[in-house]
Design a protein around this motif. Sequence first.
Motif, PDB file in Angstrom:
ATOM      1  N   VAL A  53       0.871  -1.420  -0.075  1.00 61.54           N
ATOM      2  CA  VAL A  53       0.077  -0.185  -0.242  1.00 61.54           C
ATOM      3  C   VAL A  53       0.535   1.542   0.099  1.00 61.54           C
ATOM      4  O   VAL A  53       0.298   2.156  -0.460  1.00 61.54           O
ATOM      5  CB  VAL A  53      -0.761  -0.133   1.301  1.00 61.54           C
ATOM      6  N   SER A  54       1.398   1.380   1.074  1.00 61.68           N
ATOM      7  CA  SER A  54       3.272   2.125   0.799  1.00 61.68           C
ATOM      8  C   SER A  54       3.878   2.514  -0.246  1.00 61.68           C
ATOM      9  O   SER A  54       3.533   4.164  -1.009  1.00 61.68           O
ATOM     10  CB  SER A  54       3.635   2.337   2.028  1.00 61.68           C
ATOM     11  N   ALA A  55       4.412   1.691  -1.240  1.00 57.46           N
ATOM     12  CA  ALA A  55       4.766   1.731  -2.552  1.00 57.46           C
ATOM     13  C   ALA A  55       3.783   2.369  -3.186  1.00 57.46           C
ATOM     14  O   ALA A  55       3.660   2.757  -4.325  1.00 57.46           O
ATOM     15  CB  ALA A  55       5.492   0.310  -2.489  1.00 57.46           C
ATOM     16  N   TRP A  56       2.913   1.942  -3.637  1.00 55.51           N
ATOM     17  CA  TRP A  56       1.394   2.010  -4.069  1.00 55.51           C
ATOM     18  C   TRP A  56       1.106   3.551  -3.584  1.00 55.51           C
ATOM     19  O   TRP A  56       0.834   4.237  -5.332  1.00 55.51           O
ATOM     20  CB  TRP A  56       0.342   1.090  -4.389  1.00 55.51           C
ATOM     21  N   PHE A  57       1.354   3.762  -2.927  1.00 53.79           N
ATOM     22  CA  PHE A  57       0.972   5.882  -3.128  1.00 53.79           C
ATOM     23  C   PHE A  57       2.296   6.253  -3.461  1.00 53.79           C
ATOM     24  O   PHE A  57       1.830   7.088  -4.029  1.00 53.79           O
ATOM     25  CB  PHE A  57       0.503   5.797  -1.390  1.00 53.79           C
ATOM     26  N   VAL A  58       3.466   6.025  -2.862  1.00 56.49           N
ATOM     27  CA  VAL A  58       4.507   7.076  -3.636  1.00 56.49           C
ATOM     28  C   VAL A  58       4.764   6.699  -5.047  1.00 56.49           C
ATOM     29  O   VAL A  58       4.590   8.155  -5.631  1.00 56.49           O
ATOM     30  CB  VAL A  58       5.399   6.527  -2.726  1.00 56.49           C
ATOM     31  N   VAL A  59       4.269   5.078  -5.621  1.00 58.37           N
ATOM     32  CA  VAL A  59       4.815   5.181  -7.201  1.00 58.37           C
ATOM     33  C   VAL A  59       3.358   5.729  -7.431  1.00 58.37           C
ATOM     34  O   VAL A  59       3.384   6.515  -8.805  1.00 58.37           O
ATOM     35  CB  VAL A  59       4.420   3.632  -7.637  1.00 58.37           C
ATOM     36  N   SER A  60       2.187   6.131  -7.223  1.00 58.61           N
ATOM     37  CA  SER A  60       0.858   6.272  -8.448  1.00 58.61           C
ATOM     38  C   SER A  60       0.635   7.679  -8.016  1.00 58.61           C
ATOM     39  O   SER A  60       0.301   7.946  -8.698  1.00 58.61           O
ATOM     40  CB  SER A  60      -0.313   5.010  -7.698  1.00 58.61           C
ATOM     41  N   ARG A  61       0.665   7.732  -6.215  1.00 58.46           N
ATOM     42  CA  ARG A  61      -0.128   9.009  -6.526  1.00 58.46           C
ATOM     43  C   ARG A  61       1.399  10.349  -6.018  1.00 58.46           C
ATOM     44  O   ARG A  61       0.313  11.923  -7.002  1.00 58.46           O
ATOM     45  CB  ARG A  61      -0.306   9.100  -4.422  1.00 58.46           C
ATOM     46  N   ILE A  62       2.314  10.250  -5.816  1.00 59.75           N
ATOM     47  CA  ILE A  62       2.885  11.112  -6.149  1.00 59.75           C
ATOM     48  C   ILE A  62       3.809  11.228  -7.049  1.00 59.75           C
ATOM     49  O   ILE A  62       4.104  12.423  -7.850  1.00 59.75           O
ATOM     50  CB  ILE A  62       4.543  10.236  -4.370  1.00 59.75           C
ATOM     51  N   MET A  63       4.462   9.644  -7.674  1.00 60.47           N
ATOM     52  CA  MET A  63       5.338   9.638  -8.768  1.00 60.47           C
ATOM     53  C   MET A  63       4.397   9.512 -10.124  1.00 60.47           C
ATOM     54  O   MET A  63       4.503   9.883 -11.175  1.00 60.47           O
ATOM     55  CB  MET A  63       6.080   8.349  -8.881  1.00 60.47           C
ATOM     56  N   THR A  64       2.932   9.671  -9.783  1.00 61.53           N
ATOM     57  CA  THR A  64       2.093   9.520 -11.018  1.00 61.53           C
ATOM     58  C   THR A  64       2.307   8.864 -12.077  1.00 61.53           C
ATOM     59  O   THR A  64       2.640   8.333 -13.453  1.00 61.53           O
ATOM     60  CB  THR A  64       1.434  10.607 -11.336  1.00 61.53           C
ATOM     61  N   LEU A  65       3.086   7.418 -11.463  1.00 62.88           N
ATOM     62  CA  LEU A  65       2.941   5.863 -12.274  1.00 62.88           C
ATOM     63  C   LEU A  65       2.566   4.794 -12.445  1.00 62.88           C
ATOM     64  O   LEU A  65       2.075   4.620 -11.079  1.00 62.88           O
ATOM     65  CB  LEU A  65       5.300   5.730 -12.541  1.00 62.88           C
ATOM     66  N   PRO A  66       2.399   4.319 -13.056  1.00 67.07           N
ATOM     67  CA  PRO A  66       2.025   2.762 -12.773  1.00 67.07           C
ATOM     68  C   PRO A  66       2.069   2.155 -11.882  1.00 67.07           C
ATOM     69  O   PRO A  66       3.493   2.041 -11.901  1.00 67.07           O
ATOM     70  CB  PRO A  66       2.053   1.983 -14.311  1.00 67.07           C
ATOM     71  N   SER A  67       1.893   1.321 -11.000  1.00 69.09           N
ATOM     72  CA  SER A  67       2.066   0.637  -9.947  1.00 69.09           C
ATOM     73  C   SER A  67       2.060  -0.776 -10.016  1.00 69.09           C
ATOM     74  O   SER A  67       0.233  -0.917  -9.971  1.00 69.09           O
ATOM     75  CB  SER A  67       1.769   0.987  -8.159  1.00 69.09           C
ATOM     76  N   SER A  68       2.933  -1.468  -9.425  1.00 66.97           N
ATOM     77  CA  SER A  68       1.995  -3.217  -9.698  1.00 66.97           C
ATOM     78  C   SER A  68       2.399  -4.221  -8.049  1.00 66.97           C
ATOM     79  O   SER A  68       4.280  -3.890  -8.072  1.00 66.97           O
ATOM     80  CB  SER A  68       2.292  -3.733 -10.719  1.00 66.97           C
ATOM     81  N   PHE A  69       2.258  -4.673  -8.064  1.00 65.13           N
ATOM     82  CA  PHE A  69       3.235  -6.003  -6.947  1.00 65.13           C
ATOM     83  C   PHE A  69       3.904  -6.207  -7.517  1.00 65.13           C
ATOM     84  O   PHE A  69       3.570  -7.347  -8.583  1.00 65.13           O
ATOM     85  CB  PHE A  69       2.052  -6.866  -6.174  1.00 65.13           C
TER      86      PHE A  69
END
Length: 863
Positions: free
Chosen positions: A808-824
């Motif tokens: 969840v933390s990585a998704w928030f950083v990558v998706s919301r802050i860096m605005t990049l696609p995020s996947s597990f």
Amino acid sequence: MSEAAAVRRTRPLFALRPLFALRPLFALRLALREMRGGLKGFYIFLACIALGTAAIAGVNSLSQSISETIASRGQELLAGDIRFELNNRVATADERAFLQGLGDVSVSAGLRSMARLPDGSNQALVELKAVDGAYPLYGKLESDPAKPVPELLAKEGEIFGAIAAPLLLERLGVTPGAEIFIGNARVRISASLVSEPDALSDGFGFAPRLMISSEALVASGLVQTGSLVEHTYKIRLPDPADVPVIRAQAETRFPSAGWSIRTSGNAAPSLNANITRFSQFLTLVGLTALIVGGVGVANAVRSYLDGKRSVIATFKCLGAPASLVAMIYLSQILMIALVGIGIGIAIGAFIPFVAAQFLAGVLPVSTAFELYPSALGLAALFGLLTALTFAILPLGRARRVPATALFRQQGFEPTGFPPLAYLTGAFICLAALAGLAVWTAYDQYISLVFLGAIAFAFIVLRGVSLLISWLARRSPRVHSPALRLAIGNIHRPGALTPSVVLSLGLGLALLVTLALIDGNLRRELTGDMAERAPNFFFVDIQSSEIEGFRSLLAGAMPEGKIIEVPMLRGRIVALNGEDVNSRNVPPGGQWVLRGDRGITYARNRPENSKLTEGSWWPEDYGGEPLVSFSAEEARELGLKLGDTVTVNVLGRNITARISNFREVEWESLSINFVMVFSPNTFAGAPHAWLATIIDPDASAQEEAAVLKTVTNTYPTITSVRVKDALDIVNTLLGQLATAVRAAAAVALVASILVLAGALAAGNRARIHDAVVLKTLGATRATLIRAFSYEYIILGLATAVFALFAGGVSAWFVVSRIMTLPSSFLPDVAIATIILALVVTVGIGLAGTWRVLGQKAAPVLREL
């Protein structure tokens, strides 16, 4: 000293009631006497405090070392006392006269261009720097062979001299003495570049450096209308103390010059800002290690005081009040904490010296051993507050040990909350720790979010441990005695479940977060982003060349999609009429105001963006200048529809009103601009063109052919292969990831120490259980299996939490802050589970092996 001896030594003192008037001094004397037996029970305490303190001390000392070195070497790093930079134009006659009247002037120009071999067989992008004979005013340029700069750049016949970075020689496959072309100029590489004094102040470059003379730049034909070139005027003043006055004079006399003024006291602002941000991040990671270690402090204090039950009971039998007992052990805890802080500071003080040996060629760091008292003092304060915050509550429970515990050690277990005074003290220390973290942060918002996340993680981890206990309590009965015993150990009173989950939870969650962020960024840079990105960017295309260039490119890559836009350079100088230098801008928006931005004009909305607010202007619009602003950056700057933006372009201030906001897909790496103006804004203004070509199916050979064709046909056009730029970014990302992983490893080591402390704290109960079970017929093998099952279950549960929380933390950083696609990433999940099991089972069995060998008689006598 034995416990009996301690009792004999203290009995006469308790008989003297007046001594209680001097209770702090009396408690200190007793604490010192009792500590003569050594630090047994406090080693984990020491390690936890020392580890976190060392991390914070080292990171802040290194950051301060770099900042102070930049400040002390400001003249050398800037190659002048003051620097005036103009984009896309040279200084006017009046401006030049003003600058020359200040002192010695060195003029240079910087731009990106293509270097190519005379036969056209190879070419490479370069960061071109053209200097005059006065360069450098401060510092020294080092080359191989070592000769004066004017001699190395001198013209011989029709060939100019040049100094090339070793990487450029490698890419072109040449050695010093070889001849190459820059634009229309023929140059001979006379030396390889070893070090450039003002490289850091010039900023980061995506290509290797090539240095030529100002005369060679004129001959190259690269500087044309609209070319993206930075003209720099560096000045050595008769009195460097006059810098503030001169800067004010320049801004007053030439308010529309649009030049960027930098002084030797702020030679590398971007580097300073980036180092500050990164050191804040590492400090927060170090603080995580310290907070995780705080749990270890609590476990170590609880374990130590648990072993002192008979001594505490003896004190109370002799009449000592509970407050004196608490004071005795608080004195011991503070002394041990100071020892741990001292060890951490000693280690942290050496970190800049060690790091300098590796960073000396990359960053301006001092290789001499120096102490940074403010950084070390800050780390000491963090360590002391952490020790007090987590030691007060176990101390409050220990003061409730009754005198009867002297006769029956297994008959009393402190339960419930400590007294209100201890709860209040722990809260005050915790608030002070949080306040210190926020107050010293570069970005206080990030620090607040971080502390909130840590607090939330503690609450969630407590909930996870309760859930595991609840599930174990309600699990169906199993036939295996060892497994049944393991499940019972998970939910019984005094179980290790809360300690183990809390110990490993934070460390593993942080490790998973960083690993997922790193993995997603690498995958995006080398995979999805690289596939979506254009194959090339072409810069400095002149209006007279655009038609021929378009035809050439269409023939070289027939399946490619060509996009071209007009491009100028402009600096935002005012927002709503207010000078941007006087505005308090959040860190997220400062990059927009720092330096020049690429700007363009368009009749229609760019196809890779969508409007979020407002409307686009008509195609035939002819009213006041309008501008479309990137929505995200506008939020950071506090802008709204109808606000005005003033930009300086080619020495003129132009004010436009915000007509709409756009959501820009920066991650597409296509042509994007923070500001897109209405076409009438720059009617008649000279400019160049920027173009891209996109063909996902193009091979490396086809791209090489395009690069060769364009460079040989239009030598003044700069071609940037996007995959090469992504490779450079990926390399830098790898270097940063190494530092981040090292910091995360510190937090993980702290978690392991805490786990060891938790097991040590529960040893007395484990010894009791093991002895009773062995007396009832359990074998050592059965107990080992039971303990192994228990640690496996707890390890798996902790790993599941870490995967969820980290994901969840990585998704928030990558998706919301860096605005990049995020996947597990499954490999991260598997590695985390294996690590959790190895740590919990390994340390758990190591800690309980000694427990299984305890003799039964001494334990049974105390029941």
